[in-house]
Design an enzyme around this catalytic site. Structure first.
Site, PDB file in Angstrom:
ATOM      1  N   GLN A 250       3.432   5.149  19.826  1.00  0.00           N
ATOM      2  CA  GLN A 250       3.945   4.020  19.063  1.00  0.00           C
ATOM      3  C   GLN A 250       5.139   3.363  19.742  1.00  0.00           C
ATOM      4  O   GLN A 250       5.370   2.166  19.588  1.00  0.00           O
ATOM      5  CB  GLN A 250       4.324   4.467  17.650  1.00  0.00           C
ATOM      6  CG  GLN A 250       3.122   4.866  16.810  1.00  0.00           C
ATOM      7  CD  GLN A 250       2.129   3.724  16.654  1.00  0.00           C
ATOM      8  OE1 GLN A 250       2.410   2.721  16.009  1.00  0.00           O
ATOM      9  NE2 GLN A 250       0.947   3.878  17.242  1.00  0.00           N
ATOM     10  N   HIS A 253       4.697   0.087  21.689  1.00  0.00           N
ATOM     11  CA  HIS A 253       4.536  -1.226  21.058  1.00  0.00           C
ATOM     12  C   HIS A 253       5.646  -2.184  21.471  1.00  0.00           C
ATOM     13  O   HIS A 253       5.428  -3.402  21.537  1.00  0.00           O
ATOM     14  CB  HIS A 253       4.527  -1.090  19.535  1.00  0.00           C
ATOM     15  CG  HIS A 253       3.172  -0.809  18.974  1.00  0.00           C
ATOM     16  ND1 HIS A 253       2.235  -1.779  18.772  1.00  0.00           N
ATOM     17  CD2 HIS A 253       2.589   0.349  18.576  1.00  0.00           C
ATOM     18  CE1 HIS A 253       1.133  -1.257  18.265  1.00  0.00           C
ATOM     19  NE2 HIS A 253       1.316   0.042  18.142  1.00  0.00           N
ATOM     20  N   GLU A 318       7.007   3.511   8.391  1.00  0.00           N
ATOM     21  CA  GLU A 318       5.700   2.846   8.364  1.00  0.00           C
ATOM     22  C   GLU A 318       4.565   3.857   8.531  1.00  0.00           C
ATOM     23  O   GLU A 318       3.640   3.921   7.725  1.00  0.00           O
ATOM     24  CB  GLU A 318       5.652   1.813   9.492  1.00  0.00           C
ATOM     25  CG  GLU A 318       4.320   1.107   9.621  1.00  0.00           C
ATOM     26  CD  GLU A 318       4.246   0.230  10.856  1.00  0.00           C
ATOM     27  OE1 GLU A 318       3.354  -0.628  10.902  1.00  0.00           O
ATOM     28  OE2 GLU A 318       5.066   0.412  11.789  1.00  0.00           O
ATOM     29  N   HIS A 319       4.611   4.644   9.590  1.00  0.00           N
ATOM     30  CA  HIS A 319       3.597   5.668   9.866  1.00  0.00           C
ATOM     31  C   HIS A 319       4.247   7.041   9.802  1.00  0.00           C
ATOM     32  O   HIS A 319       5.287   7.260  10.422  1.00  0.00           O
ATOM     33  CB  HIS A 319       3.012   5.515  11.279  1.00  0.00           C
ATOM     34  CG  HIS A 319       2.462   4.163  11.580  1.00  0.00           C
ATOM     35  ND1 HIS A 319       3.134   3.240  12.363  1.00  0.00           N
ATOM     36  CD2 HIS A 319       1.292   3.577  11.224  1.00  0.00           C
ATOM     37  CE1 HIS A 319       2.388   2.151  12.484  1.00  0.00           C
ATOM     38  NE2 HIS A 319       1.274   2.324  11.796  1.00  0.00           N
ATOM     39  N   ASP A 352      -4.381   2.738  13.837  1.00  0.00           N
ATOM     40  CA  ASP A 352      -4.215   1.433  14.492  1.00  0.00           C
ATOM     41  C   ASP A 352      -5.546   0.865  14.975  1.00  0.00           C
ATOM     42  O   ASP A 352      -5.745  -0.352  14.954  1.00  0.00           O
ATOM     43  CB  ASP A 352      -3.282   1.566  15.697  1.00  0.00           C
ATOM     44  CG  ASP A 352      -1.818   1.551  15.311  1.00  0.00           C
ATOM     45  OD1 ASP A 352      -1.515   1.303  14.132  1.00  0.00           O
ATOM     46  OD2 ASP A 352      -0.970   1.801  16.196  1.00  0.00           O
ATOM     47  N   HIS A 412       7.638 -22.558 -30.343  1.00  0.00           N
ATOM     48  CA  HIS A 412       6.775 -21.381 -30.295  1.00  0.00           C
ATOM     49  C   HIS A 412       6.471 -20.897 -31.709  1.00  0.00           C
ATOM     50  O   HIS A 412       5.330 -20.539 -32.042  1.00  0.00           O
ATOM     51  CB  HIS A 412       7.459 -20.243 -29.519  1.00  0.00           C
ATOM     52  CG  HIS A 412       7.495 -20.435 -28.037  1.00  0.00           C
ATOM     53  ND1 HIS A 412       8.211 -21.444 -27.431  1.00  0.00           N
ATOM     54  CD2 HIS A 412       6.910 -19.724 -27.029  1.00  0.00           C
ATOM     55  CE1 HIS A 412       8.074 -21.356 -26.124  1.00  0.00           C
ATOM     56  NE2 HIS A 412       7.285 -20.316 -25.847  1.00  0.00           N
TER      57      HIS A 412
END
Length: 436
Positions: A250, A253, A318-319, A352, A412
């Site tokens: 990762q 990235h 995230e992961h 992924d 109302h």
């Protein structure tokens, strides 16, 4: 108390927002809003050196690009999309429309209605991210979205054939060779040649993310996204090489991607630290993974499992890969994550690229309050109500009148009074006065 064998050398993404990015994005969005296609064309030429007669690819061009690819590439795209489609379809089928009778003749219900149109942004840049086409387009179609358009930029002046093939095979109704802020703005606002969509999904760089943030409200978005993140939670049973390899998977990235190990084993932490340093020189993406590990890599050693789970959950990553003796414990011990990967037989790279769950996930702590992209993001849960029994309408009218007047909402209250008068025979001075 936990201690860190390796600390992050740089500040987190929360602390690195660049005001210049926001200003530049705002200027481009405003220009596209006022000049439409002319502005889009100028920015495409400026940023991507891309000046086609039309940004949209016609069916003939798409077919030629698909035909140019090796058969194995097409087969692999089809395989992965089937995994994504299958899981998204199961998710959709789990969402039931409901109707219930709450009082005699009072029927309340909800329906899950797809948005009318969606835009899928598929990044280009250094990598042709075909998987993002699967995640955004296939999922939208599984939700029942009737019109899905897709944008991806050219890569170094070339059309990314595999990405276009993935878009087409996923079911995109319109495909545009267009990237960056100008693509997001065109999809959100509409231009002379691109009709606006109701929702935009997909990852992107800091400029794309900021464009989605600024346009949110005028258009729906999947979520706010930052640099991708990986957290490995491991005890002494974990294999150090597996942990090290997966952390770097990762980190490649980008230089801002955090890669974190939280463990109860100091021995594992030390072994992973050594292995990462030995692996990096031979990694072809070391120019990205190296700075990511140097600046945002962390190894946290905990005193016990309770501390390990507590710190892991607080990071809201995230992961999250779980390499423990009993990885399914994480399902009960954690609540803040984008996606869990349980056991060494799976990994974030599967999520992924191939396994079928969606890889568009919350970052920068957003997992505290949202999950990632899924079929439900393309659906609006809308309610309806029907009162068939006159007596129930009268009783609801009486309560409505009293409740509304407590809040000083006379209009109302009169809507309620009218039903109590019509269906229950109640008398009201204001009705008598009107009907005299």
């Amino acid at each position: 108390m936990a201690h860190e064998l390796k600390k992050a050398a740089a500040t987190s993404a929360h602390d690195r927002s660049d005001p210049a990015v926001g200003e530049r994005v705002a200027a481009i969005v405003a220009d596209v809003r006022h000049r439409g296609d002319a502005a889009v064309r100028e920015y495409s030429a400026q940023f991507d050196d891309w000046r086609p007669d039309s940004f949209r690819l016609d069916e003939k061009a798409v077919a030629a690009l698909v035909a140019s690819l090796p058969e194995q590439v097409i087969e692999d795209i089809a395989f992965v999309q089937q995994q994504v489609r299958h899981f998204a379809t199961v998710q959709r089928e789990a969402l039931r429309d409901v109707e219930v009778e709450t009082l005699p003749g009072v029927h309340l219900g909800h329906r899950h209605v797809p948005v009318g149109s969606a835009g899928a942004y598929v990044p280009g840049g250094r990598y042709p991210l075909t998987a993002s086409a699967h995640m955004t387009i296939v999922t939208a179609k599984a939700a029942g979205v009737p019109r899905v358009i897709a944008c991806t930029p050219p890569i170094r002046g070339e059309i990314p054939a595999a990405t276009v093939a993935a878009m087409s095979m996923a079911g995109a109704d319109e495909i545009y060779l267009l990237g960056g802020v100008q693509a997001v703005a065109a999809m959100a606002l509409g231009t002379e040649s691109i009709d606006a969509v109701d929702l935009i999904a997909g990852p992107g760089n800091a400029y794309v993310a900021e464009a989605k943030r600024q346009l949110f409200g005028e258009v729906g978005i999947d979520l706010f996204a930052g640099p991708t993140e990986i957290l490995v939670i491991a005890d002494g049973t974990a294999d150090p090489l597996t942990v090290a390899v997966d952390l770097l998977s990762q980190a490649e990235h980008g230089p801002d991607s955090p890669a974190v190990l939280v463990t109860t084993s100091a021995e594992l932490g030390a072994a992973v630290l050594d292995l990462v340093e030995r692996l990096l020189p031979g990694l072809v993406t070391n120019d990205l993974a190296g700075p990511a590990w140097r600046d945002h890599g962390r190894i946290i050693v905990c005193d016990d499992e309770d501390e390990m789970w507590r710190i892991g959950d607080a990071l809201a990553s995230e992961h999250v890969q779980v390499f423990t003796a009993n990885p399914r414990v994480a399902l009960d011990r954690m609540r803040n994550y984008g996606a869990l990967f349980l056991g060494e037989g799976t990994c974030v790279s599967y999520g992924d690229k191939v396994i079928g769950t969606n890889h568009v996930l919350p970052t920068m702590g957003a997992a505290r309050y949202t999950g990632g992209l899924w079929v439900g993001k393309y659906l609006k849960t809308v309610t309806y109500q029907e009162v068939r029994d006159p007596a129930s309408s009268a009783e609801l009218g009486r309560v409505c009148g009293r409740a509304a007047r407590v809040e000083l909402f006379e209009g109302h209250a009169r809507s309620g009074d009218l039903r109590a008068w019509r269906h229950g025979g109640d008398r009201f001075e204001w009705i008598d006065a009107v009907l005299r």
